[in-house]
Design a protein around this motif. Structure first.
Motif, short mmCIF file in Angstrom:
data_model
loop_
_atom_site.label_atom_id
_atom_site.label_comp_id
_atom_site.label_asym_id
_atom_site.label_seq_id
_atom_site.Cartn_x
_atom_site.Cartn_y
_atom_site.Cartn_z
N ALA A 145 1.00 -1.34 0.00
CA ALA A 145 -0.07 -0.08 0.29
C ALA A 145 0.98 1.46 -0.04
O ALA A 145 0.43 2.40 -0.26
CB ALA A 145 -0.95 -0.03 1.35
N SER A 146 2.06 1.13 0.33
CA SER A 146 3.14 2.34 0.41
C SER A 146 4.60 1.77 -0.13
O SER A 146 4.86 0.85 -0.50
CB SER A 146 3.29 2.81 1.78
N LEU A 147 5.28 2.78 -0.56
CA LEU A 147 6.57 2.62 -1.00
C LEU A 147 7.44 1.79 -0.08
O LEU A 147 8.04 0.85 -0.62
CB LEU A 147 7.40 3.92 -1.21
N ASP A 148 7.30 2.05 1.10
CA ASP A 148 7.90 1.21 2.25
C ASP A 148 7.48 -0.47 2.22
O ASP A 148 8.46 -1.33 2.13
CB ASP A 148 7.59 1.64 3.77
N ASP A 149 6.37 -0.68 1.79
CA ASP A 149 5.98 -1.94 1.50
C ASP A 149 6.53 -2.75 0.32
O ASP A 149 6.55 -4.02 0.26
CB ASP A 149 4.26 -2.13 1.23
N LEU A 150 7.15 -1.93 -0.47
CA LEU A 150 7.83 -2.56 -1.67
C LEU A 150 9.24 -3.23 -1.21
O LEU A 150 9.72 -4.01 -1.82
CB LEU A 150 8.31 -1.54 -2.64
N ALA A 151 9.62 -3.01 0.05
CA ALA A 151 10.76 -3.74 0.63
C ALA A 151 10.80 -5.19 0.64
O ALA A 151 9.86 -5.82 1.12
CB ALA A 151 11.45 -3.07 2.00
N GLY A 152 11.78 -5.82 -0.05
CA GLY A 152 11.56 -7.24 -0.20
C GLY A 152 10.80 -8.17 -1.18
O GLY A 152 10.42 -9.14 -1.26
N LYS A 153 9.99 -7.15 -1.80
CA LYS A 153 8.95 -7.49 -2.80
C LYS A 153 9.56 -7.65 -4.09
O LYS A 153 10.53 -7.05 -4.47
CB LYS A 153 7.68 -6.64 -2.80
N LYS A 154 8.85 -8.43 -4.86
CA LYS A 154 9.49 -8.46 -6.66
C LYS A 154 8.93 -7.46 -7.47
O LYS A 154 7.70 -7.14 -7.31
CB LYS A 154 9.16 -9.86 -7.16
N ILE A 155 9.82 -6.59 -7.89
CA ILE A 155 9.48 -5.47 -8.68
C ILE A 155 9.80 -5.60 -10.19
O ILE A 155 10.88 -6.19 -10.52
CB ILE A 155 10.16 -4.19 -8.17
N GLY A 156 8.90 -5.45 -11.15
CA GLY A 156 9.06 -5.33 -12.23
C GLY A 156 9.30 -3.90 -12.96
O GLY A 156 8.48 -3.09 -12.74
N ILE A 165 16.28 2.21 -12.90
CA ILE A 165 17.28 2.66 -11.72
C ILE A 165 17.01 3.08 -10.48
O ILE A 165 17.76 2.55 -9.39
CB ILE A 165 17.96 3.86 -12.64
N TYR A 166 15.82 3.51 -10.18
CA TYR A 166 15.37 4.04 -8.84
C TYR A 166 15.22 2.65 -7.90
O TYR A 166 15.56 2.54 -6.77
CB TYR A 166 14.16 4.77 -8.76
N ALA A 167 14.26 1.66 -8.69
CA ALA A 167 14.01 0.59 -7.85
C ALA A 167 15.37 -0.33 -7.68
O ALA A 167 15.49 -0.61 -6.51
CB ALA A 167 13.06 -0.49 -8.92
N THR A 168 16.25 -0.14 -8.42
CA THR A 168 17.52 -1.02 -8.25
C THR A 168 18.34 -0.40 -7.12
O THR A 168 18.71 -0.94 -6.06
CB THR A 168 18.42 -1.17 -9.59
N ASP A 169 18.19 0.99 -7.07
CA ASP A 169 19.06 1.69 -5.94
C ASP A 169 18.19 1.64 -4.77
O ASP A 169 18.78 1.27 -3.69
CB ASP A 169 19.00 3.06 -6.29
N ASP A 170 17.11 1.67 -4.50
CA ASP A 170 16.23 1.64 -3.53
C ASP A 170 15.93 0.21 -2.75
O ASP A 170 15.84 0.03 -1.61
CB ASP A 170 14.87 2.57 -3.60
N TYR A 171 15.77 -0.75 -3.76
CA TYR A 171 15.22 -2.11 -3.10
C TYR A 171 16.35 -2.92 -3.62
O TYR A 171 15.84 -4.32 -2.84
CB TYR A 171 14.03 -2.23 -3.46
N GLY A 172 17.35 -2.94 -4.26
CA GLY A 172 18.22 -4.00 -4.49
C GLY A 172 17.87 -4.66 -5.83
O GLY A 172 16.70 -5.13 -6.00
N ALA A 173 18.97 -4.81 -6.78
CA ALA A 173 19.03 -5.48 -7.72
C ALA A 173 18.13 -6.77 -7.92
O ALA A 173 17.71 -7.10 -8.77
CB ALA A 173 20.40 -5.70 -8.65
#
Ligand code: GLN
Length: 265
Positions: A145-156, A165-173
Protein backbone atom coordinates in the motif's frame (compact mmCIF):
# COMPACT_ATOMS: atom_id res chain seq x y z
CA UNK A 1 48.18 47.74 -82.10
CA UNK A 2 45.39 45.74 -83.59
CA UNK A 3 46.87 42.56 -82.17
CA UNK A 4 46.97 43.97 -78.61
CA UNK A 5 43.33 45.04 -78.95
CA UNK A 6 42.35 41.52 -79.99
CA UNK A 7 44.40 40.10 -77.17
CA UNK A 8 42.70 42.40 -74.67
CA UNK A 9 39.30 41.36 -76.00
CA UNK A 10 40.15 37.68 -75.79
CA UNK A 11 41.46 38.17 -72.27
CA UNK A 12 38.31 40.04 -71.28
CA UNK A 13 36.11 37.28 -72.70
CA UNK A 14 38.16 34.60 -70.94
CA UNK A 15 37.92 36.52 -67.66
CA UNK A 16 34.17 36.90 -68.07
CA UNK A 17 33.77 33.17 -68.57
CA UNK A 18 36.01 32.61 -65.59
CA UNK A 19 33.85 34.80 -63.39
CA UNK A 20 30.64 33.26 -64.72
CA UNK A 21 31.99 29.78 -64.17
CA UNK A 22 33.06 30.70 -60.66
CA UNK A 23 29.68 32.20 -59.85
CA UNK A 24 27.77 29.37 -61.43
CA UNK A 25 29.55 26.65 -59.54
CA UNK A 26 29.90 28.38 -56.20
CA UNK A 27 26.89 26.90 -54.41
CA UNK A 28 27.75 23.38 -55.46
CA UNK A 29 31.39 23.84 -54.45
CA UNK A 30 30.50 25.27 -51.08
CA UNK A 31 29.29 22.52 -48.80
CA UNK A 32 29.32 24.94 -45.87
CA UNK A 33 26.30 26.61 -47.43
CA UNK A 34 23.90 24.32 -45.52
CA UNK A 35 21.75 27.10 -44.13
CA UNK A 36 20.87 28.33 -47.63
CA UNK A 37 20.22 24.86 -48.85
CA UNK A 38 17.75 24.15 -46.03
CA UNK A 39 15.98 27.47 -46.42
CA UNK A 40 15.65 27.25 -50.20
CA UNK A 41 15.18 23.52 -50.47
CA UNK A 42 12.19 22.50 -52.56
CA UNK A 43 9.63 20.31 -50.76
CA UNK A 44 10.88 17.05 -52.28
CA UNK A 45 14.35 17.82 -50.88
CA UNK A 46 12.99 18.31 -47.39
CA UNK A 47 14.98 16.72 -44.62
CA UNK A 48 13.59 13.55 -43.09
CA UNK A 49 14.12 13.75 -39.34
CA UNK A 50 14.55 10.31 -37.79
CA UNK A 51 13.17 9.94 -34.28
CA UNK A 52 14.40 7.01 -32.21
CA UNK A 53 11.73 5.78 -29.83
CA UNK A 54 10.18 2.76 -28.14
CA UNK A 55 6.60 2.70 -29.39
CA UNK A 56 5.19 0.79 -26.41
CA UNK A 57 4.74 3.72 -24.08
CA UNK A 58 1.18 5.05 -24.33
CA UNK A 59 0.11 7.84 -24.53
CA UNK A 60 3.54 9.17 -25.59
CA UNK A 61 4.32 6.66 -28.36
CA UNK A 62 2.48 3.54 -29.42
CA UNK A 63 1.11 1.91 -32.53
CA UNK A 64 -2.43 2.04 -33.86
CA UNK A 65 -2.31 -0.68 -36.47
CA UNK A 66 0.82 0.11 -38.48
CA UNK A 67 0.75 3.79 -37.58
CA UNK A 68 2.88 5.43 -34.89
CA UNK A 69 0.82 7.78 -32.72
CA UNK A 70 1.06 9.57 -29.39
CA UNK A 71 2.14 12.83 -27.80
CA UNK A 72 5.83 12.50 -28.70
CA UNK A 73 5.07 11.43 -32.27
CA UNK A 74 2.79 14.44 -32.80
CA UNK A 75 5.15 16.93 -31.16
CA UNK A 76 8.08 15.56 -33.19
CA UNK A 77 6.02 15.79 -36.39
CA UNK A 78 5.24 19.44 -35.60
CA UNK A 79 8.94 20.13 -34.90
CA UNK A 80 10.01 18.45 -38.16
CA UNK A 81 7.46 20.55 -40.07
CA UNK A 82 8.68 23.75 -38.38
CA UNK A 83 12.20 22.83 -39.53
CA UNK A 84 11.00 22.33 -43.10
CA UNK A 85 11.10 18.55 -43.07
CA UNK A 86 9.13 15.43 -42.28
CA UNK A 87 9.30 12.83 -39.50
CA UNK A 88 10.28 9.17 -39.69
CA UNK A 89 9.76 7.08 -36.53
CA UNK A 90 12.39 4.42 -35.87
CA UNK A 91 11.12 1.92 -33.29
CA UNK A 92 13.66 0.21 -31.01
CA UNK A 93 14.23 -0.90 -27.42
CA UNK A 94 14.24 2.04 -25.00
CA UNK A 95 17.69 0.96 -23.89
CA UNK A 96 19.13 1.42 -27.43
CA UNK A 97 17.90 4.94 -28.10
CA UNK A 98 20.86 6.92 -26.73
CA UNK A 99 23.33 4.71 -28.61
CA UNK A 100 21.32 5.15 -31.83
CA UNK A 101 21.42 8.93 -31.34
CA UNK A 102 25.16 8.92 -30.77
CA UNK A 103 25.86 6.64 -33.73
CA UNK A 104 23.82 8.90 -36.01
CA UNK A 105 21.26 6.19 -36.81
CA UNK A 106 18.58 8.66 -35.74
CA UNK A 107 18.61 12.45 -35.51
CA UNK A 108 17.13 12.54 -32.03
CA UNK A 109 15.60 10.35 -29.34
CA UNK A 110 12.12 11.07 -28.01
CA UNK A 111 10.48 8.48 -25.80
CA UNK A 112 9.05 10.07 -22.68
CA UNK A 113 12.74 10.21 -21.87
CA UNK A 114 13.64 11.66 -18.48
CA UNK A 115 16.53 14.10 -18.18
CA UNK A 116 19.04 12.55 -15.77
CA UNK A 117 22.60 13.52 -14.83
CA UNK A 118 23.90 10.18 -16.14
CA UNK A 119 22.23 10.62 -19.54
CA UNK A 120 23.51 14.22 -19.72
CA UNK A 121 27.03 12.77 -19.79
CA UNK A 122 26.11 10.99 -23.05
CA UNK A 123 23.70 13.32 -24.88
CA UNK A 124 22.30 16.83 -24.77
CA UNK A 125 18.65 17.36 -23.94
CA UNK A 126 16.25 19.93 -25.38
CA UNK A 127 14.07 22.06 -23.15
CA UNK A 128 11.53 19.91 -21.34
CA UNK A 129 8.12 19.56 -22.99
CA UNK A 130 6.33 17.41 -20.38
CA UNK A 131 6.53 16.07 -16.84
CA UNK A 132 6.38 12.46 -15.72
CA UNK A 133 5.93 10.85 -12.33
CA UNK A 134 7.12 7.36 -11.46
CA UNK A 135 4.15 5.29 -10.30
CA UNK A 136 3.67 1.92 -8.67
CA UNK A 137 1.15 -0.56 -10.11
CA UNK A 138 -0.03 -3.46 -7.94
CA UNK A 139 -2.83 -6.01 -8.10
CA UNK A 140 -6.10 -4.86 -6.54
CA UNK A 141 -6.20 -6.01 -2.92
CA UNK A 142 -2.39 -6.28 -2.75
CA UNK A 143 -0.80 -5.96 0.68
CA UNK A 144 1.53 -3.36 -0.88
CA UNK A 145 0.00 0.00 0.00
CA UNK A 146 3.04 2.27 0.23
CA UNK A 147 6.59 2.61 -1.05
CA UNK A 148 7.90 1.11 2.20
CA UNK A 149 5.87 -2.05 1.58
CA UNK A 150 7.90 -2.64 -1.59
CA UNK A 151 10.94 -3.68 0.45
CA UNK A 152 11.64 -7.36 -0.14
CA UNK A 153 8.96 -7.63 -2.85
CA UNK A 154 9.50 -8.55 -6.50
CA UNK A 155 9.42 -5.43 -8.65
CA UNK A 156 9.03 -5.41 -12.45
CA UNK A 157 10.47 -2.53 -14.49
CA UNK A 158 11.29 -1.63 -18.06
CA UNK A 159 15.00 -2.14 -18.78
CA UNK A 160 17.14 0.98 -18.63
CA UNK A 161 14.40 3.35 -17.51
CA UNK A 162 14.48 5.61 -14.50
CA UNK A 163 11.98 3.24 -12.84
CA UNK A 164 14.60 0.50 -13.25
CA UNK A 165 17.39 2.71 -11.89
CA UNK A 166 15.41 3.91 -8.84
CA UNK A 167 14.01 0.47 -8.00
CA UNK A 168 17.48 -1.08 -8.21
CA UNK A 169 19.01 1.68 -6.06
CA UNK A 170 16.23 1.71 -3.46
CA UNK A 171 15.24 -1.96 -3.18
CA UNK A 172 18.24 -3.92 -4.55
CA UNK A 173 18.94 -5.51 -7.94
CA UNK A 174 18.01 -8.98 -6.65
CA UNK A 175 14.41 -7.82 -6.22
CA UNK A 176 14.12 -6.17 -9.63
CA UNK A 177 13.16 -7.95 -12.85
CA UNK A 178 13.81 -6.01 -16.08
CA UNK A 179 11.51 -6.39 -19.06
CA UNK A 180 12.06 -5.07 -22.59
CA UNK A 181 8.66 -3.40 -22.61
CA UNK A 182 6.53 -1.90 -19.86
CA UNK A 183 3.60 -3.96 -21.15
CA UNK A 184 5.59 -7.16 -20.50
CA UNK A 185 6.23 -6.09 -16.90
CA UNK A 186 2.47 -5.58 -16.53
CA UNK A 187 1.77 -9.07 -17.95
CA UNK A 188 4.23 -10.45 -15.38
CA UNK A 189 2.36 -8.61 -12.62
CA UNK A 190 -0.95 -10.08 -13.79
CA UNK A 191 0.59 -13.53 -13.85
CA UNK A 192 1.99 -13.10 -10.33
CA UNK A 193 5.65 -13.24 -11.41
CA UNK A 194 6.24 -9.84 -9.80
CA UNK A 195 4.39 -8.06 -6.98
CA UNK A 196 4.56 -4.53 -8.36
CA UNK A 197 5.59 -2.57 -11.46
CA UNK A 198 7.33 0.80 -11.29
CA UNK A 199 6.70 2.87 -14.42
CA UNK A 200 5.80 6.41 -15.53
CA UNK A 201 2.32 7.60 -14.50
CA UNK A 202 0.65 8.04 -17.87
CA UNK A 203 1.67 4.62 -19.25
CA UNK A 204 0.70 3.20 -15.82
CA UNK A 205 -2.81 4.64 -16.24
CA UNK A 206 -3.05 3.31 -19.79
CA UNK A 207 -1.94 -0.20 -18.71
CA UNK A 208 -4.35 -0.25 -15.74
CA UNK A 209 -7.21 0.89 -17.99
CA UNK A 210 -6.44 -1.97 -20.40
CA UNK A 211 -6.04 -4.68 -17.74
CA UNK A 212 -8.59 -5.80 -15.14
CA UNK A 213 -7.61 -6.19 -11.52
CA UNK A 214 -4.74 -3.69 -11.35
CA UNK A 215 -4.47 -0.43 -9.48
CA UNK A 216 -1.99 2.44 -9.06
CA UNK A 217 -0.73 3.25 -5.57
CA UNK A 218 -1.55 6.71 -4.34
CA UNK A 219 2.07 7.82 -4.16
CA UNK A 220 4.38 9.92 -6.31
CA UNK A 221 7.70 8.12 -6.42
CA UNK A 222 9.70 10.67 -8.42
CA UNK A 223 8.78 13.68 -10.54
CA UNK A 224 10.75 13.98 -13.77
CA UNK A 225 11.21 16.16 -16.86
CA UNK A 226 10.83 14.66 -20.32
CA UNK A 227 13.03 16.06 -23.10
CA UNK A 228 14.46 15.23 -26.52
CA UNK A 229 17.94 13.67 -26.68
CA UNK A 230 20.37 14.98 -29.31
CA UNK A 231 23.98 13.98 -30.05
CA UNK A 232 26.37 16.19 -28.11
CA UNK A 233 28.16 17.69 -31.13
CA UNK A 234 24.89 18.36 -32.98
CA UNK A 235 24.24 21.71 -31.32
CA UNK A 236 22.70 23.21 -34.48
CA UNK A 237 19.90 20.64 -34.36
CA UNK A 238 19.50 21.13 -30.60
CA UNK A 239 19.10 24.90 -31.15
CA UNK A 240 16.62 24.31 -33.98
CA UNK A 241 14.58 21.89 -31.86
CA UNK A 242 14.52 24.31 -28.92
CA UNK A 243 13.42 27.18 -31.17
CA UNK A 244 10.68 24.99 -32.65
CA UNK A 245 9.57 23.85 -29.18
CA UNK A 246 9.42 27.46 -28.02
CA UNK A 247 7.25 28.47 -30.97
CA UNK A 248 5.00 25.42 -30.59
CA UNK A 249 4.59 26.15 -26.88
CA UNK A 250 3.82 29.83 -27.51
CA UNK A 251 1.14 29.10 -30.11
CA UNK A 252 -0.53 26.43 -27.94
CA UNK A 253 0.33 23.45 -30.17
CA UNK A 254 2.11 21.48 -27.41
CA UNK A 255 -0.74 21.99 -24.92
CA UNK A 256 -3.36 20.92 -27.43
CA UNK A 257 -1.41 17.78 -28.38
CA UNK A 258 -1.02 16.83 -24.70
CA UNK A 259 -4.71 17.59 -24.00
CA UNK A 260 -5.72 15.36 -26.90
CA UNK A 261 -4.07 12.34 -25.25
CA UNK A 262 -4.29 13.14 -21.52
CA UNK A 263 -7.75 14.05 -20.34
CA UNK A 264 -7.86 16.35 -17.33
CA UNK A 265 -8.99 14.51 -14.20
N1 GLN B 1 10.75 8.26 -18.31
C1 GLN B 1 11.40 7.01 -18.19
C2 GLN B 1 12.85 7.12 -18.55
O1 GLN B 1 13.25 8.03 -19.19
C3 GLN B 1 10.74 5.90 -19.03
C4 GLN B 1 10.75 6.16 -20.50
C5 GLN B 1 10.24 5.00 -21.32
O2 GLN B 1 10.08 3.89 -20.84
N2 GLN B 1 9.96 5.22 -22.58
O3 GLN B 1 13.62 6.27 -18.22
Amino acid sequence: MKFTKILALVLAVVMCFGILAACGTKPAEDPANDANETADAPANDAKVFKMGTNAAFPPYEYKEGEEFVGIDVEIATAIAEKLGGTLEVVDMEFDSIITAVNQGEVDFGMAGMTVTDERLLEVNFSSSYATGVQSVIVAEGSEIASLDDLAGKKIGVQLGTTGDIYATDDYGAEFVTQYGKGADAVIALKGGDVDAVIIDNEPAKAFVAENEGLTILDTDYAVEDYAIAVKKDNTDLLDDINAALEALTADGTIDSIIAKYIKAE
